[in-house]
Design a protein around this motif. Structure first.
Motif, PDB file in Angstrom:
ATOM      1  N   ASP A 196      -5.600   2.140  -0.587  1.00  0.00           N
ATOM      2  CA  ASP A 196      -5.804   3.339   0.239  1.00  0.00           C
ATOM      3  C   ASP A 196      -5.619   4.610  -0.585  1.00  0.00           C
ATOM      4  O   ASP A 196      -6.567   5.200  -1.083  1.00  0.00           O
ATOM      5  N   LEU A 197      -4.388   5.009  -0.758  1.00  0.00           N
ATOM      6  CA  LEU A 197      -4.035   6.169  -1.564  1.00  0.00           C
ATOM      7  C   LEU A 197      -3.636   5.654  -2.938  1.00  0.00           C
ATOM      8  O   LEU A 197      -2.764   4.791  -3.047  1.00  0.00           O
TER       9      LEU A 197
ATOM     10  N   LEU B 157      -0.228   9.279  -4.623  1.00  0.00           N
ATOM     11  CA  LEU B 157       1.073   9.048  -3.982  1.00  0.00           C
ATOM     12  C   LEU B 157       2.164   9.803  -4.725  1.00  0.00           C
ATOM     13  O   LEU B 157       3.069  10.366  -4.099  1.00  0.00           O
TER      14      LEU B 157
ATOM     15  N   LEU C  83       4.975   5.119   2.481  1.00  0.00           N
ATOM     16  CA  LEU C  83       5.224   6.431   3.067  1.00  0.00           C
ATOM     17  C   LEU C  83       5.804   6.332   4.477  1.00  0.00           C
ATOM     18  O   LEU C  83       6.495   7.242   4.940  1.00  0.00           O
ATOM     19  N   ALA C  84       5.538   5.224   5.147  1.00  0.00           N
ATOM     20  CA  ALA C  84       6.060   5.025   6.495  1.00  0.00           C
ATOM     21  C   ALA C  84       7.544   4.657   6.478  1.00  0.00           C
ATOM     22  O   ALA C  84       8.210   4.701   7.515  1.00  0.00           O
TER      23      ALA C  84
ATOM     24  N   ARG D 298       2.315  13.156  -3.420  1.00  0.00           N
ATOM     25  CA  ARG D 298       2.840  13.213  -2.044  1.00  0.00           C
ATOM     26  C   ARG D 298       4.368  13.174  -2.018  1.00  0.00           C
ATOM     27  O   ARG D 298       4.984  13.711  -1.093  1.00  0.00           O
TER      28      ARG D 298
ATOM     29  N   SER E  14       0.830  -1.202   0.000  1.00  0.00           N
ATOM     30  CA  SER E  14       0.000   0.000   0.000  1.00  0.00           C
ATOM     31  C   SER E  14       0.862   1.248   0.000  1.00  0.00           C
ATOM     32  O   SER E  14       2.050   1.208   0.351  1.00  0.00           O
ATOM     33  N   ALA E  15       0.240   2.349  -0.390  1.00  0.00           N
ATOM     34  CA  ALA E  15       0.944   3.627  -0.403  1.00  0.00           C
ATOM     35  C   ALA E  15       1.344   4.052   1.005  1.00  0.00           C
ATOM     36  O   ALA E  15       2.435   4.568   1.230  1.00  0.00           O
ATOM     37  N   GLN E  16       0.446   3.839   1.965  1.00  0.00           N
ATOM     38  CA  GLN E  16       0.732   4.227   3.342  1.00  0.00           C
ATOM     39  C   GLN E  16       1.923   3.463   3.906  1.00  0.00           C
ATOM     40  O   GLN E  16       2.744   4.025   4.638  1.00  0.00           O
TER      41      GLN E  16
END
Length: 223
Positions: free
Chosen positions: A76-77, A82, A57-58, A85, A52-54
């Motif tokens: 999600d995103l 993304l 990003l983490a 972002r 996932s994108a999240q």
């Protein structure tokens, strides 16, 4: 993507000379992630996969050559969001992969800076070629950023007066004119100029001018 791995002429990366480039993969299909992980590892790069994108990003940012292989449709995103972002991360070019690409989607991705937009199924060599190009761009960007940081470190060593002298000299003023602007003698200007050249590690005035441009120094006022 083809299931077979097509061999490439690209040599495997050497960890002895440069950090191994990282290829990030964000795709919610586990079979795609596993297949790409094998391909990327075989090519000599370091794969890191995310569902996932999240999750991506983490992951803390890394300053090594890298690129992002990104699916458009995510739980999600989505991939295009993304991309927005991480727009500031110019050292990490993006390669989009999708099962249903259309012209508006492709145009949006490419205008936002993507290096490639591949529609599934795509050949292994098409992806490897895109990754090689992206990694080369990442190398170039990181090298440029390192040069800027080195220049900033050198510039930080200059005294306030030396910065004034540098600004006037790179604006095209002669030593006598610089001295007149600053209210100091020509000999003093020469002394400051010599220190500036040494601290900035400039071999010539042309080098110093280029450095000032890279640092985006404001032009000195001529009075």
């Amino acid at each position: 993507m083809n299931s077979s791995i097509v061999r490439s002429d690209e040599p495997r990366s050497s960890s002895l000379s440069h950090p191994t480039p990282i290829v990030f993969v964000v795709d919610d299909d586990i079979s795609v992630r596993e297949s790409l992980e094998l391909l990327i590892d075989w090519a000599g790069w370091r794969p890191e996969t995310f569902s996932s994108a999240q999750a991506f990003l983490a992951r803390p940012r890394v300053l090594v050559p890298s690129c992002l292989v990104l699916d458009v449709s995510l739980p999600d995103l989505n991939g295009l969001d993304l991309q927005q972002r991480v727009a500031a991360r110019s050292d990490m070019p993006i390669i989009f992969i999708t099962g249903y690409g259309d012209v508006p989607m492709t145009v949006r991705a490419m205008k936002a800076g993507a290096v490639e937009f591949l529609t599934k199924p795509f050949g292994d060599e098409a992806l490897l070629s895109a990754i090689r190009h992206a990694i080369e761009r990442s190398h170039t960007t990181l090298d440029h950023e390192a040069e800027i940081r080195a220049l900033q470190d050198c510039y930080a060593l200059l005294s306030p007066r030396e910065r004034e002298v540098m600004a006037l000299v790179v604006s095209g003023l002669l030593n006598k004119q610089t001295g007149g602007n600053l209210g100091i003698s020509e000999i003093t200007v020469k002394a400051h100029r010599g220190k500036v050249m040494g601290k900035m590690k400039a071999d010539s005035l042309a080098d110093l001018v280029k450095m000032a441009e890279c640092l985006r120094l404001a032009p000195a006022p001529k009075v």
